[in-house]
Design a protein around this motif. Structure first.
Motif, PDB file in Angstrom:
ATOM      1  N   THR A 221      41.681  -8.268  16.605  1.00 53.59           N
ATOM      2  CA  THR A 221      41.276  -7.391  15.503  1.00 53.59           C
ATOM      3  C   THR A 221      39.911  -7.770  14.968  1.00 53.59           C
ATOM      4  O   THR A 221      39.095  -6.894  14.631  1.00 53.59           O
ATOM      5  CB  THR A 221      42.327  -7.451  14.377  1.00 53.59           C
ATOM      6  OG1 THR A 221      43.625  -7.168  14.918  1.00 53.59           O
ATOM      7  CG2 THR A 221      42.009  -6.435  13.287  1.00 53.59           C
ATOM      8  N   LEU A 222      39.621  -9.073  14.897  1.00 54.00           N
ATOM      9  CA  LEU A 222      38.294  -9.499  14.472  1.00 54.00           C
ATOM     10  C   LEU A 222      37.226  -9.094  15.492  1.00 54.00           C
ATOM     11  O   LEU A 222      36.067  -8.889  15.121  1.00 54.00           O
ATOM     12  CB  LEU A 222      38.268 -11.014  14.271  1.00 54.00           C
ATOM     13  CG  LEU A 222      39.201 -11.575  13.186  1.00 54.00           C
ATOM     14  CD1 LEU A 222      39.035 -13.080  13.085  1.00 54.00           C
ATOM     15  CD2 LEU A 222      38.947 -10.924  11.840  1.00 54.00           C
ATOM     16  N   ARG A 225      37.486  -4.756  15.294  1.00 52.61           N
ATOM     17  CA  ARG A 225      37.153  -4.343  13.924  1.00 52.61           C
ATOM     18  C   ARG A 225      37.508  -2.877  13.667  1.00 52.61           C
ATOM     19  O   ARG A 225      36.787  -2.158  12.971  1.00 52.61           O
ATOM     20  CB  ARG A 225      35.676  -4.584  13.613  1.00 52.61           C
ATOM     21  CG  ARG A 225      35.213  -6.000  13.892  1.00 52.61           C
ATOM     22  CD  ARG A 225      33.756  -6.208  13.526  1.00 52.61           C
ATOM     23  NE  ARG A 225      33.265  -7.469  14.050  1.00 52.61           N
ATOM     24  CZ  ARG A 225      32.038  -7.934  13.870  1.00 52.61           C
ATOM     25  NH1 ARG A 225      31.169  -7.217  13.169  1.00 52.61           N
ATOM     26  NH2 ARG A 225      31.665  -9.080  14.391  1.00 52.61           N
ATOM     27  N   ASP A 226      38.619  -2.441  14.243  1.00 51.47           N
ATOM     28  CA  ASP A 226      39.069  -1.071  14.023  1.00 51.47           C
ATOM     29  C   ASP A 226      40.581  -1.044  14.180  1.00 51.47           C
ATOM     30  O   ASP A 226      41.128  -1.457  15.219  1.00 51.47           O
ATOM     31  CB  ASP A 226      38.410  -0.111  15.012  1.00 51.47           C
ATOM     32  CG  ASP A 226      38.758   1.341  14.715  1.00 51.47           C
ATOM     33  OD1 ASP A 226      38.095   1.938  13.843  1.00 51.47           O
ATOM     34  OD2 ASP A 226      39.689   1.873  15.342  1.00 51.47           O
ATOM     35  N   MET A 275      42.770  -7.185   9.633  1.00 52.31           N
ATOM     36  CA  MET A 275      42.081  -6.195   8.816  1.00 52.31           C
ATOM     37  C   MET A 275      41.804  -6.728   7.414  1.00 52.31           C
ATOM     38  O   MET A 275      40.759  -6.419   6.827  1.00 52.31           O
ATOM     39  CB  MET A 275      42.916  -4.916   8.734  1.00 52.31           C
ATOM     40  CG  MET A 275      43.075  -4.180  10.054  1.00 52.31           C
ATOM     41  SD  MET A 275      41.510  -3.728  10.841  1.00 52.31           S
ATOM     42  CE  MET A 275      40.820  -2.619   9.622  1.00 52.31           C
ATOM     43  N   LEU A 278      38.799  -8.863   7.772  1.00 52.36           N
ATOM     44  CA  LEU A 278      37.613  -8.030   7.914  1.00 52.36           C
ATOM     45  C   LEU A 278      37.154  -7.491   6.558  1.00 52.36           C
ATOM     46  O   LEU A 278      35.950  -7.422   6.283  1.00 52.36           O
ATOM     47  CB  LEU A 278      37.896  -6.872   8.866  1.00 52.36           C
ATOM     48  CG  LEU A 278      38.110  -7.227  10.343  1.00 52.36           C
ATOM     49  CD1 LEU A 278      38.481  -5.987  11.134  1.00 52.36           C
ATOM     50  CD2 LEU A 278      36.870  -7.875  10.923  1.00 52.36           C
ATOM     51  N   SER A 282      33.522  -8.264   4.893  1.00 50.83           N
ATOM     52  CA  SER A 282      32.592  -7.183   4.556  1.00 50.83           C
ATOM     53  C   SER A 282      32.147  -7.244   3.099  1.00 50.83           C
ATOM     54  O   SER A 282      31.060  -6.758   2.764  1.00 50.83           O
ATOM     55  CB  SER A 282      33.250  -5.834   4.842  1.00 50.83           C
ATOM     56  OG  SER A 282      34.379  -5.638   4.003  1.00 50.83           O
ATOM     57  N   TRP A 313      27.168  -9.649   8.563  1.00 58.09           N
ATOM     58  CA  TRP A 313      28.333  -8.860   8.970  1.00 58.09           C
ATOM     59  C   TRP A 313      27.930  -7.416   9.207  1.00 58.09           C
ATOM     60  O   TRP A 313      27.135  -6.844   8.464  1.00 58.09           O
ATOM     61  CB  TRP A 313      29.428  -8.924   7.909  1.00 58.09           C
ATOM     62  CG  TRP A 313      30.718  -8.355   8.398  1.00 58.09           C
ATOM     63  CD1 TRP A 313      31.308  -7.184   8.036  1.00 58.09           C
ATOM     64  CD2 TRP A 313      31.601  -8.945   9.354  1.00 58.09           C
ATOM     65  NE1 TRP A 313      32.484  -7.012   8.714  1.00 58.09           N
ATOM     66  CE2 TRP A 313      32.690  -8.088   9.538  1.00 58.09           C
ATOM     67  CE3 TRP A 313      31.555 -10.133  10.102  1.00 58.09           C
ATOM     68  CZ2 TRP A 313      33.736  -8.366  10.413  1.00 58.09           C
ATOM     69  CZ3 TRP A 313      32.595 -10.407  10.971  1.00 58.09           C
ATOM     70  CH2 TRP A 313      33.676  -9.534  11.114  1.00 58.09           C
ATOM     71  N   LYS A 315      29.865  -3.726  10.040  1.00 54.97           N
ATOM     72  CA  LYS A 315      31.112  -2.978  10.146  1.00 54.97           C
ATOM     73  C   LYS A 315      31.028  -2.039  11.345  1.00 54.97           C
ATOM     74  O   LYS A 315      30.102  -1.253  11.463  1.00 54.97           O
ATOM     75  CB  LYS A 315      31.350  -2.172   8.868  1.00 54.97           C
ATOM     76  CG  LYS A 315      32.641  -1.363   8.880  1.00 54.97           C
ATOM     77  CD  LYS A 315      32.790  -0.557   7.601  1.00 54.97           C
ATOM     78  CE  LYS A 315      34.056   0.297   7.644  1.00 54.97           C
ATOM     79  NZ  LYS A 315      34.191   1.105   6.414  1.00 54.97           N
ATOM     80  N   ARG A 376      30.398  -7.170  20.275  1.00 61.33           N
ATOM     81  CA  ARG A 376      29.227  -6.905  19.436  1.00 61.33           C
ATOM     82  C   ARG A 376      28.077  -6.333  20.268  1.00 61.33           C
ATOM     83  O   ARG A 376      27.385  -5.403  19.837  1.00 61.33           O
ATOM     84  CB  ARG A 376      28.802  -8.191  18.734  1.00 61.33           C
ATOM     85  CG  ARG A 376      27.497  -8.075  17.951  1.00 61.33           C
ATOM     86  CD  ARG A 376      27.604  -7.070  16.810  1.00 61.33           C
ATOM     87  NE  ARG A 376      26.325  -6.894  16.168  1.00 61.33           N
ATOM     88  CZ  ARG A 376      25.857  -7.670  15.178  1.00 61.33           C
ATOM     89  NH1 ARG A 376      26.590  -8.681  14.730  1.00 61.33           N
ATOM     90  NH2 ARG A 376      24.689  -7.433  14.630  1.00 61.33           N
TER      91      ARG A 376
END
Length: 497
Positions: A221-222, A225-226, A275, A278, A282, A313, A315, A376
């Protein structure tokens, strides 16, 4: 050697924040609308579109404040590493006697070659998108990725027998066929026949893989990121286990093990915690000071702890339905994720490695460290192709590793891969792919053509109406902005007619 971090001055701002009013030209190239050049319409339109893209990109980033401290920790140490490496080689060459053992010398020569390559890569390789805790850490994993891919290529070019026996050079216990554990069997959650412990089936499934599932999906998840993409990959992998349980015995699990233990408890809880993390990352302020510029000991300890958090960071906004390119890219990411997950089970099956072997764990640790960088780089390549003109180096290597692992599986055990899939499973997958293809055609082709046709008709209908719309004094308005100059001429023509 490049600087380990990009220095950007300004106040820390969290994701989704509004742009600063009054700035003319930003450091990322965005232009304030009040300062745009009122030149030709084409140039104004291009600048407006560029400003909108940069503003959208900026609103997904957190601005960073850094005082620019460059201590010994961040400086390049290329000469120091070269000196230490040279001293070690001189010692081995002149002072150490080489043993008369061919197998031992071969192993030691291979390990020494890898270490020299790692020393070169850590000091000279190109930096990636991550800089914390230190850029050298991510350069090290980049070099490990290259070494692992070369190892897979070597295994791929061996015969099946030689490749499996080669694993004995790493661990003498390997090279022996091992039976896979069957997770199916008695699927009763409550077994009334067992008076001692009627819930023994549930406790049997509570092994070391339960926290591994949770931790794995927390880290995934990290990376992604969705929430939606994580849930789709989690559910899709359970369908793959249903579809391939005739090939691998350990895919045969109980229904509650698939959907309750895996999807809801382990995977779902890991995604939820991911999440939440995250959200904290953020909103966290990214203000960095040198350790010796902080006066209090509490601040110094806090600064050391934050060294292991991201420098900045971003998103991730995948937006798969925005255009066809992003939609195909997201489908490709999901496919590669699922293929890498399947390779974990198939590789240990064809190379005869038990699930608890340390090589299986090292492979998972490897993907934990390189997966985040690869995601990324993929996102940057998708979101800003004008700046990132090519796919990142770590993403390229991870994709190559995933494909090479799958080719090893196909070569070493084609009989298992080619086992006939049940017909009803083929029907389900064919229906799913047909639905995806239909939605793709409708969303990016049929719908766009229909919308463009309706927009064209609407414009054609609006233009005559604008020309004949009466003004307050009963006269008609011209489509251009010269009514004041040509008003008398128009009145004269109307009286003559």
């Amino acid at each position: 050697m490049t600087k380990p971090e990009s220095r950007r001055s300004g106040v820390a701002r969290c994701v989704g924040g509004a742009p600063v009013v009054g700035e003319q030209v930003n450091n990322n190239g965005s232009v304030d609308p009040a300062c745009q050049d009122h030149g030709t319409p084409t140039r104004a339109k291009t600048m407006k579109q560029t400003s909108r893209e940069n503003l959208s990109r900026r609103n997904t980033e957190c601005e960073v404040f850094d005082d620019g401290t460059n201590t010994f920790f961040w400086r390049a140490h290329t000469v120091t590493v070269l000196f230490i490496l040279t001293c070690a080689l001189v010692y081995i060459t002149l002072l150490e006697e080489t043993p008369h053992d061919t197998a031992y010398n071969t192993k030691r020569g291979i390990v020494a070659s890898i270490l020299v390559f790692l020393c070169f890569g850590v000091t000279q390789a190109k930096d990636g998108p991550f800089t914390r805790p230190h850029p050298a850490y991510w350069r090290f994993w980049l070099c490990v990725t290259v070494v692992y891919e070369l190892f897979l290529i070597f295994i791929l070019f061996q015969t099946v027998h030689d490749g499996r026996q080669f694993m004995k050079y790493i661990d003498p216990k390997l090279g022996v066929p091992l039976p896979e554990r069957d997770y199916g069997g008695n699927c009763l959650m409550y077994d009334p026949g067992n008076t001692t412990d009627p819930f023994h089936n549930i406790w049997d499934k509570m092994d070391g893989f339960v926290p591994a599932h949770f931790l794995g999906w927390y880290i995934k998840t990290l990376m992604i990121r969705d929430w939606w993409m994580c849930m789709i990959i989690s559910v899709m992998f359970e369908f793959l286990e249903y579809s391939l349980e005739h090939q691998l015995p350990n895919f045969s699990e109980c229904w509650w093990d698939h959907w309750i233990m895996d999807v809801l408890v382990c995977n779902g809880l890991g995604i939820y915690c991911g999440m939440k993390t995250l959200g904290w990352l953020s909103m966290k302020p990214y203000q960095w000071q040198g350790l010796w510029n902080i006066p209090t000991y509490k601040g110094k300890i806090k600064r050391i702890a934050f060294q292991f958090t991201p420098y900045s960071w971003v998103k991730f906004e995948w937006k798969p339905a925005s255009n066809l390119r992003r939609w195909l890219a997201v489908l490709g990411i999901i496919f590669m994720f699922l293929l890498a997950e399947l390779n974990t089970f198939y590789l240990k099956f064809v190379l005869w490695m038990p699930p608890e072997h340390y090589l299986v764990l090292l492979r998972l640790v490897f993907f934990v460290n390189v997966g985040g960088v690869a995601m990324r780089e993929i996102y940057d390549f998708m979101d800003d192709p004008k700046f990132h003109k090519k796919l990142g180096q770590q993403a390229w290597l991870v994709a190559a590793i995933t494909v090479t692992e799958f080719l090893i599986v196909v070569k070493y055990d084609p009989n298992t891969i080619m086992l006939p899939i049940p017909f009803f499973i083929i029907q389900c997958w064919f229906l799913g792919m047909l639905l995806i293809l239909t939605w793709t055609l409708w969303r990016f082709f049929i719908r766009d053509i229909t919308l463009r046709y309706k927009e064209t008709r609407r414009r054609k209908q609006e233009v005559p109406g604008d020309r004949e719309r009466p003004l307050g004094n009963g006269n008609t308005a011209t489509p251009s902005g010269r009514s004041k100059l040509n008003g008398s001429a128009e009145s004269l023509r109307q009286r003559k007619s």
